[in-house]
Design a protein around this motif. Structure first.
Motif, PDB file in Angstrom:
ATOM      1  N   ALA A 234       0.834  -1.205   0.000  1.00  0.00           N
ATOM      2  CA  ALA A 234       0.000   0.000   0.000  1.00  0.00           C
ATOM      3  C   ALA A 234       0.866   1.251   0.000  1.00  0.00           C
ATOM      4  CB  ALA A 234      -0.921  -0.008   1.217  1.00  0.00           C
ATOM      5  N   THR A 238       0.938   3.947  -3.016  1.00  0.00           N
ATOM      6  CA  THR A 238       0.649   5.347  -2.694  1.00  0.00           C
ATOM      7  C   THR A 238       1.773   6.249  -3.198  1.00  0.00           C
ATOM      8  OG1 THR A 238      -0.642   4.737  -0.743  1.00  0.00           O
ATOM      9  CG2 THR A 238       0.227   6.974  -0.811  1.00  0.00           C
ATOM     10  N   THR A 315      -5.455   1.356  -2.015  1.00  0.00           N
ATOM     11  CA  THR A 315      -6.625   1.176  -1.137  1.00  0.00           C
ATOM     12  C   THR A 315      -6.890  -0.311  -0.893  1.00  0.00           C
ATOM     13  OG1 THR A 315      -7.615   3.240  -1.922  1.00  0.00           O
ATOM     14  CG2 THR A 315      -9.087   1.625  -0.885  1.00  0.00           C
ATOM     15  N   GLY A 319      -6.605  -2.381   2.640  1.00  0.00           N
ATOM     16  CA  GLY A 319      -7.704  -3.186   3.161  1.00  0.00           C
ATOM     17  C   GLY A 319      -7.262  -4.590   3.498  1.00  0.00           C
TER      18      GLY A 319
END
Length: 536
Positions: A234, A238, A315, A319
């Motif tokens: 993640a 990002t 995202t 999760g």
């Protein structure tokens, strides 16, 4: 993937250590029971539990009994479910301290008694590798396959999982007994039950992703922490999104100035640094495109299309990091209840006694006291029913000759009318839905006095469960048993005796068919006991 951790919650339900008794009730309540389980017409001090009405036949004075049992049990569960890393799961259950304490005052036709014992539970269950139900959920979710499909080649998973469940229901009882006639005596009493269950466990999921772009350790050769990998992924996505957005904006002035058709590799001619060119090439590669021979305008178009994809994947990975995060449980359940007790003893002759005892159901509700509950199984303050069922016992003691005593007993537990807090599909069900017949056990014993000081004994105990297939699972199952007890008593003097006993319990295995696979439940147990009886 959310379902991966549901099974971890369920396995923490296991904690019972019933060796002799019903589904939740312990009847191994003295060292004398371990050497001879047919104690239901006992006229010794342990009659404070087994036959309170028979206490009127003790000598006048004070009588005390202290004993302890050391219990060890091994539970083996085999599953033929395909695709699991392992098919055999072994749990150890131990109770090094299992004490019983009785005190009686007898005077003329009356006797008053007190008792303190572990009437239910009494041990801890530890499964180092968890149970099949959890690993099956991992296999069914096919996490490696899901990751491979999403562009992260993964072939293996691993589980670091363990839990320790402890359960105890202490019983504090008081009885008053009275000899109605020289042959018939009766008793009334009450037991106060204090219940406590403790659950502590953890679960960590590991995978072997082959995605070095997220970190050098993610080379497909090592099992690594799943939440750490997803967090790093993640973070990487990002960063790629942030870089792509920045370069889309940063390249626009160059394109507006007519430099859009300049090859990206020659970008220094229009003001880009070699570091910036290398960064753009890396982002283009991350987007699945080749940076070779592309223009600055093409590079911008690729980054503009890739930026929202990077953001979306960031995202998703975040999760996954949450869903696969390390799970812990640290919770305690407490509750209490009362059970009235009545009994009768009939002295047919000096050589033959018959006894009956009835113990009412104790309604118990457990309340959660939760410190950590990552799986939301034990919300703080929630309540769970955990009754102690009513039971009735019948006993007989016969002396065909002075030195020989034969005894028998029958115990019947009214399980179907109690509420054990059993769950199916996440919802509480009534006992009668998972129990077809009440649990029973039958015992036979023999004692022989070798000398005035030494008595030897042996006994047999058969237990027969009545649960149906819906009750049976890897984390809670009931098996028929055959137990053999051996031991004896040595009288140091007329007021002090020592009881020694050993009991081996043989469980009848149970195979539960799930259609495409089977689970095989089995156990074995050993009990050692030492007790001291004295009077004055």
């Amino acid at each position: 993937m959310k379902k991966l951790f549901v099974a971890f919650a369920t396995v923490c339900l296991i904690a019972e250590i019933v060796i002799a008794g019903g589904l939740v009730t312990n009847t191994n309540q003295s060292a004398s029971f371990i050497r001879n389980p047919a104690r239901d017409a006992s006229l010794d001090i342990d009659a404070a539990y087994f036959n309170p009405a028979g206490l009127v036949f003790l000598e006048d004075g004070f009588h005390f009994s202290l004993s302890n049992q050391t219990i060890s049990q091994k539970r083996t569960i085999n599953s033929s479910f395909p695709g699991m890393n392992q098919n055999e799961f072994i749990g150890t259950v131990s109770a090094p301290i299992f004490p019983t304490v009785y005190g009686v005052y007898k005077k003329d036709r009356m006797a008053f008694s007190l008792g303190f014992n572990p009437i239910g539970g009494g041990g801890s269950a530890f499964f180092e590798d968890g149970l099949p139900s959890f690993e099956q959920m991992v296999v069914m979710q096919n996490l490696p396959g899901q990751l491979t499909t999403s562009g992260i080649p993964t072939t293996k998973y691993g589980l670091d999982m363990a839990f320790d469940g402890q359960s105890i229901i202490w019983g504090l009882q008081a009885n008053a007994s009275y000899a109605i006639t020289d042959q018939l005596s009766a008793s009334v009493g009450i037991r106060y039950l204090i219940a406590k269950n403790s659950y502590e466990g953890h679960l960590n999921l590991k995978i072997n992703p082959n995605q070095p772009a997220f970190g050098s350790i993610y080379n497909g050769l090592n099992l690594v922490s799943a939440p750490r990998f997803f967090t790093d992924a993640a973070t990487t996505f990002t960063g790629w999104n942030t870089g792509a957005v920045a370069f889309v904006a940063g390249l626009q002035p160059i394109i507006d100035g007519g430099g859009g058709q300049v090859l990206l590799s020659n970008g220094t001619t229009v003001g880009l640094t070699t570091t910036q060119i290398s960064q753009i090439q890396g982002l283009v590669t991350a987007a699945g495109q080749s940076p070779a021979g592309i223009t600055i305008a093409t590079a911008q178009a690729i980054l503009n299309a890739a930026a929202p994809v990077f953001a979306a994947r960031a995202t998703v990975m975040a999760g996954y990091a949450v869903l696969t995060s390390n799970k812990k449980v640290n919770a305690v359940q407490t509750g209490s209840g009362f059970a009235p007790i009545i009994g009768l003893n009939y002295k047919v002759s000096d050589k033959l006694h018959v006894a009956v005892r009835y113990e009412h159901k104790a309604a118990i509700t457990l309340t959660n006291e939760t410190e950590v509950d990552d799986v939301n199984l034990y919300p703080d303050g929630d309540e769970t029913p955990s009754d102690m069922p009513a039971n009735i016992t019948l006993g007989i003691s016969f002396k065909p000759v002075d030195k020989l005593t034969l005894s028998g007993g029958f115990h019947y537990y009214l399980d179907r009318s109690a509420n054990y807090g059993k769950k199916l599909g996440g919802s509480f069900v009534e006992n009668k839905d998972v129990i077809d017949k009440n649990f029973w056990e039958a015992a036979f014993g023999v004692e022989y006095e070798l000398t005035d000081q030494i008595m030897i004994s042996a006994g047999y105990l058969r237990t027969q469960t009545g649960v149906n297939i819906d009750y049976q699972s890897d984390f809670s199952h009931s098996l028929n048993t055959n137990s053999i007890g051996l031991g004896g008593r040595y009288m140091l003097n007329e007021n002090l005796g020592i009881n020694l006993g050993v009991m081996n319990t043989f469980y009848e295995g149970y195979i539960k068919a799930f259609g495409t696979y089977n689970e095989d439940y089995n156990r074995k147990a050993l009990v050692l006991a030492l007790g001291v009886d004295f009077k004055f």
